[in-house]
Design a protein around this motif. Structure first.
Motif: not given
Length: 181
Positions: A119-121, A128-129, A147-148, A161-162
């Protein structure tokens, strides 16, 4: 040691074993299986795998699918959804599932860590999870990766969310909040 691989028709029997272990229902998130997909026959399975791999460029793809495989066994699947459409807002950017006999061994957390790197790449700064409310195992997996949980309940699901910005993967493959060592 598990591997995260692109779906392949070569693992038809191994995938079917995992699929049958799950049993019927919509709980195989991460595989991209639609109700109309016919996966029992070789040709149907090959057509489904081809559909999953339709767009090889993650920057343009709707979704990147990976299977969690170890010693020729398909242990689960994980999907990175690249768009911010209605489905993604409802289901999350990342969805995963581990077959029942392979759970509680850290494989979901391991796979999620690798997909966060994807995802970062691909340019995401946050993902979102979503998991079912009360699915404490999935919630712990998401929380281990930073994750928050959104405040306030939203019915039958928990939303996390991460934040990927400023969080490089550690050499041990785990993510740690900045300044935590």
């Amino acid at each position: 040691m598990p591997e995260l691989i692109a779906p392949t028709a070569e693992l038809h029997q191994a995938w079917l074993e995992a699929h049958h272990e799950w049993g019927p229902g919509p709980h195989e998130d991460g595989f991209g299986l639609d109700a109309e997909d016919e996966v029992e026959s070789g040709p149907g399975f090959a057509a489904w795998v081809a559909r999953l791999a339709d767009e090889p460029d993650p920057a343009r793809a709707l979704c990147t699918f990976r299977w969690i495989v170890e010693d020729g066994r398909v242990l689960g699947g994980i999907a990175l959804r690249h768009r911010d459409d209605d489905f993604t807002r409802r289901a999350g950017h990342i969805g995963y599932g581990i077959r029942p006999s392979a759970r509680r061994r850290g494989r979901a957390s391991w796979a999620l860590g690798r997909v966060l790197d994807l995802a970062r790449t691909a340019g995401r700064t946050r993902v979102l999870l979503v998991c079912e409310a009360g699915n404490h195992a999935s919630a712990r997996t998401i929380e281990r990766q930073g994750g928050i949980r959104e405040s306030g309940e939203r019915g039958p699901e928990w939303r996390y969310w991460i934040d990927l910005a400023g969080r490089a993967p550690e050499p041990d493959g785990h993510r740690h909040p900045p300044g935590s060592g």
